[in-house]
Design a protein around this motif. Structure first.
Motif, short mmCIF file in Angstrom:
data_model
loop_
_atom_site.label_atom_id
_atom_site.label_comp_id
_atom_site.label_asym_id
_atom_site.label_seq_id
_atom_site.Cartn_x
_atom_site.Cartn_y
_atom_site.Cartn_z
N TYR A 44 11.50 -29.26 -5.71
CA TYR A 44 10.72 -30.35 -5.50
C TYR A 44 11.25 -31.70 -5.47
CZ TYR A 44 7.91 -25.69 -5.24
OH TYR A 44 7.50 -24.93 -5.05
N VAL A 45 10.74 -32.42 -5.27
CA VAL A 45 10.46 -34.15 -5.31
C VAL A 45 10.04 -34.40 -6.05
CG1 VAL A 45 10.97 -36.58 -4.87
CG2 VAL A 45 12.40 -34.03 -3.54
N ALA A 46 9.77 -35.22 -7.00
CA ALA A 46 8.14 -35.32 -7.68
C ALA A 46 8.04 -37.25 -7.86
CB ALA A 46 7.87 -34.78 -9.32
N VAL A 47 7.28 -37.56 -7.26
CA VAL A 47 6.94 -39.26 -7.85
C VAL A 47 5.91 -39.08 -8.37
CG1 VAL A 47 6.53 -41.47 -5.94
CG2 VAL A 47 7.91 -39.62 -5.04
N VAL A 48 5.74 -40.63 -9.45
CA VAL A 48 4.51 -40.77 -10.82
C VAL A 48 5.09 -42.54 -9.92
CG1 VAL A 48 5.02 -39.57 -12.34
CG2 VAL A 48 6.73 -41.07 -12.55
N TYR A 49 3.62 -42.86 -9.78
CA TYR A 49 3.49 -44.66 -9.81
C TYR A 49 2.69 -44.94 -10.11
CZ TYR A 49 -0.31 -42.51 -7.13
OH TYR A 49 -1.87 -42.46 -6.78
N ARG B 113 11.74 -31.08 -0.88
CA ARG B 113 13.08 -31.47 -1.02
C ARG B 113 13.25 -32.53 0.25
NH1 ARG B 113 17.12 -30.90 -4.24
NH2 ARG B 113 18.50 -31.97 -2.91
N ASN B 114 12.50 -31.95 1.46
CA ASN B 114 12.68 -32.76 2.91
C ASN B 114 11.83 -33.95 3.20
OD1 ASN B 114 11.77 -30.31 3.49
ND2 ASN B 114 12.47 -30.32 5.03
N LEU B 115 10.97 -34.33 1.74
CA LEU B 115 9.93 -34.72 1.67
C LEU B 115 8.36 -34.56 2.81
CD1 LEU B 115 11.13 -38.15 1.83
CD2 LEU B 115 10.33 -36.97 -0.09
N ILE B 116 8.10 -32.86 2.55
CA ILE B 116 6.84 -32.58 3.30
C ILE B 116 5.68 -32.76 1.53
CG2 ILE B 116 5.84 -30.83 3.89
CD1 ILE B 116 8.32 -29.55 5.68
N LYS B 117 5.08 -33.07 2.10
CA LYS B 117 3.63 -33.44 1.05
C LYS B 117 3.25 -32.27 0.48
CE LYS B 117 0.02 -35.78 -0.47
NZ LYS B 117 -1.12 -37.38 0.05
N LEU B 118 3.20 -31.98 -0.74
CA LEU B 118 2.49 -30.77 -1.05
C LEU B 118 1.14 -30.41 -1.53
CD1 LEU B 118 5.50 -28.94 -2.60
CD2 LEU B 118 4.55 -28.56 -0.33
N ALA B 119 1.13 -31.61 -2.74
CA ALA B 119 0.15 -32.25 -3.71
C ALA B 119 0.59 -33.18 -4.37
CB ALA B 119 -0.15 -31.67 -4.61
N CYS B 120 -0.82 -34.28 -4.19
CA CYS B 120 -0.78 -35.38 -5.04
C CYS B 120 -2.70 -35.18 -6.24
CB CYS B 120 -1.22 -36.42 -4.21
SG CYS B 120 -0.40 -37.07 -3.22
N LYS B 121 -2.27 -36.06 -7.43
CA LYS B 121 -3.06 -36.12 -8.60
C LYS B 121 -2.85 -37.24 -9.50
CE LYS B 121 -2.91 -33.43 -11.85
NZ LYS B 121 -3.27 -32.47 -12.99
N ARG B 122 -4.19 -37.90 -9.37
CA ARG B 122 -4.49 -39.21 -10.42
C ARG B 122 -4.00 -37.95 -12.27
NH1 ARG B 122 -10.25 -41.35 -8.25
NH2 ARG B 122 -9.47 -42.07 -6.15
N LEU B 123 -3.65 -39.54 -13.30
CA LEU B 123 -3.30 -39.02 -14.04
C LEU B 123 -4.02 -40.09 -15.02
CD1 LEU B 123 0.49 -39.62 -13.62
CD2 LEU B 123 -0.34 -37.81 -13.89
N SER B 124 -4.52 -39.73 -16.17
CA SER B 124 -5.49 -40.99 -17.24
C SER B 124 -4.12 -41.03 -17.62
CB SER B 124 -5.87 -40.03 -17.80
OG SER B 124 -5.31 -38.77 -18.28
N TYR B 125 -2.83 -41.53 -17.91
CA TYR B 125 -2.10 -42.56 -18.48
C TYR B 125 -0.81 -43.29 -17.47
CZ TYR B 125 0.86 -38.24 -17.50
OH TYR B 125 1.51 -37.06 -17.22
N THR B 126 -0.67 -44.23 -18.26
CA THR B 126 0.97 -44.54 -17.59
C THR B 126 2.10 -43.75 -17.28
OG1 THR B 126 -0.60 -46.39 -17.70
CG2 THR B 126 1.96 -46.80 -16.67
N PRO B 127 2.23 -43.44 -16.22
CA PRO B 127 3.90 -43.31 -16.62
C PRO B 127 5.34 -43.87 -16.06
CG PRO B 127 3.34 -43.40 -13.70
CD PRO B 127 2.65 -43.59 -14.33
N GLU B 128 5.94 -43.41 -17.07
CA GLU B 128 7.25 -44.41 -16.68
C GLU B 128 8.13 -43.76 -16.65
OE1 GLU B 128 9.56 -46.20 -20.38
OE2 GLU B 128 8.43 -44.78 -20.75
N ASP B 129 8.85 -41.93 -16.15
CA ASP B 129 9.81 -41.29 -15.96
C ASP B 129 9.52 -39.84 -15.41
OD1 ASP B 129 12.21 -40.87 -15.27
OD2 ASP B 129 13.44 -41.66 -17.40
N VAL B 130 9.83 -39.43 -14.59
CA VAL B 130 10.48 -38.33 -13.92
C VAL B 130 11.09 -37.20 -13.75
CG1 VAL B 130 9.79 -38.49 -11.98
CG2 VAL B 130 8.28 -36.43 -12.68
N ILE B 131 11.54 -35.54 -14.57
CA ILE B 131 12.50 -35.16 -14.20
C ILE B 131 11.71 -33.45 -13.85
CG2 ILE B 131 14.17 -33.59 -15.75
CD1 ILE B 131 14.39 -36.27 -17.46
#
Length: 280
Positions: free
Chosen positions: A214-219, A237-255
């Motif tokens: 998987y590839v994860a994107v935080v913004y 990995r080939n950028l097919i969208k699986l899901a998105c969700k809103r966050l209640s906090y400000t993200p900085e980094d993702v692993i």
């Protein structure tokens, strides 16, 4: 409830969710082993490097003094980084669109000059990954540390906010919310994960995490009124969208580790974990 009924229930939820909403479920989960978010310290040189920035109205340059010898590069700011292959010196005008130039010099640990480069573009150090020095701003440059040979990619809009390199592919995020997949540094696919606010954005943060599947994107985008858009999106990995969700906090980094996504809070450094349930 038996394990069989539980599994059938999860599969049914995934199918219904995929049909009506998305191709996966992303649920917060208990944290067990947290991966390291700390960036490598490439300033840990075996030799002392003294940096002196000389600033004048017209001519600006940076002196790097190593073992009694001085190397001079044109630029307003200067930095040095030590890699397994040698010492990388860089000077330029980062963030100044009216003085777009960058000078670089690479030395081995006997202080012999291995290569030097001048680029008529304002770029700056992004990261070092598997023998490649990555520079970025409006474009991305991959420079081979041993030879100085390079390749580059320039997206149509936006500044580079993150670059993740893998053996056979590269992922690039821009301040306009675009994510690009490159293979052998050639564009394979581009998508828009999210859009910034119209007009001025006080923050334009997009970060990528790449795992084996998987590839994860935080913004996070913040406008002058203080309104914030923030969220997490998951792709194959080939950028097919699986899901998105809103966050209640400000993200900085993702692993991403297997099917677990770890997100670091910008303000508190707290780590949250999310498990991906997907049939893809």
């Amino acid at each position: 409830m038996t394990i069989r009924k539980l599994l059938l229930g999860i599969i049914l939820i995934l199918i219904l969710n995929g049909i009506f909403f998305s191709r996966a479920l992303v649920l917060e989960t208990k944290i067990e082993d947290v991966p390291g978010f700390t960036e490598p310290d490439f300033k840990g040189c075996p030799v002392k490097v003294e940096v002196k920035e000389e600033r004048y109205r017209i001519n600006n340059y940076v002196n790097f003094t190593i073992n009694g010898k001085t190397y001079t590069l044109d630029g307003f700011f200067g930095k040095y980084f030590c890699f397994p292959e040698g010492i990388f010196l860089i000077a330029g005008y980062p963030g100044d669109p009216h003085a777009p130039s960058t000078e670089m010099l690479f030395l081995d640990y006997s202080f012999n000059k291995k290569w030097e480069r001048y680029l008529a573009r304002g770029i700056w150090f992004e990261s070092y990954q598997e023998g490649k020095i990555i520079l970025a701003d409006g474009c991305v440059y991959w420079i081979e540390a041993k030879t100085g040979d390079f390749k580059y990619f320039c997206p149509k809009t936006g500044l580079i906010t993150d670059v993740e390199d893998r053996t056979d592919s590269s992922y690039i995020a821009t301040s306009e919310g675009y994510i690009y997949l490159l293979e052998d540094h050639e564009l394979k696919k581009g998508i828009r994960a999210t859009k910034p606010w119209k007009g001025e954005n006080l923050r334009m943060l997009i970060d990528i995490g790449v795992g084996t599947k998987y590839v994860a994107v935080v913004y996070s985008f913040v406008n002058p009124l203080g309104d914030e858009k923030r969220g997490l999106c998951v792709y194959t990995r080939n950028l097919i969208k699986l899901a998105c969700k809103r966050l209640s906090y400000t993200p900085e980094d993702v692993i991403v580790v297997n099917n677990i996504i770890f997100v670091k809070d910008f303000y508190t450094d707290q780590i949250r974990a999310y498990r991906v349930y997907s049939l893809l």
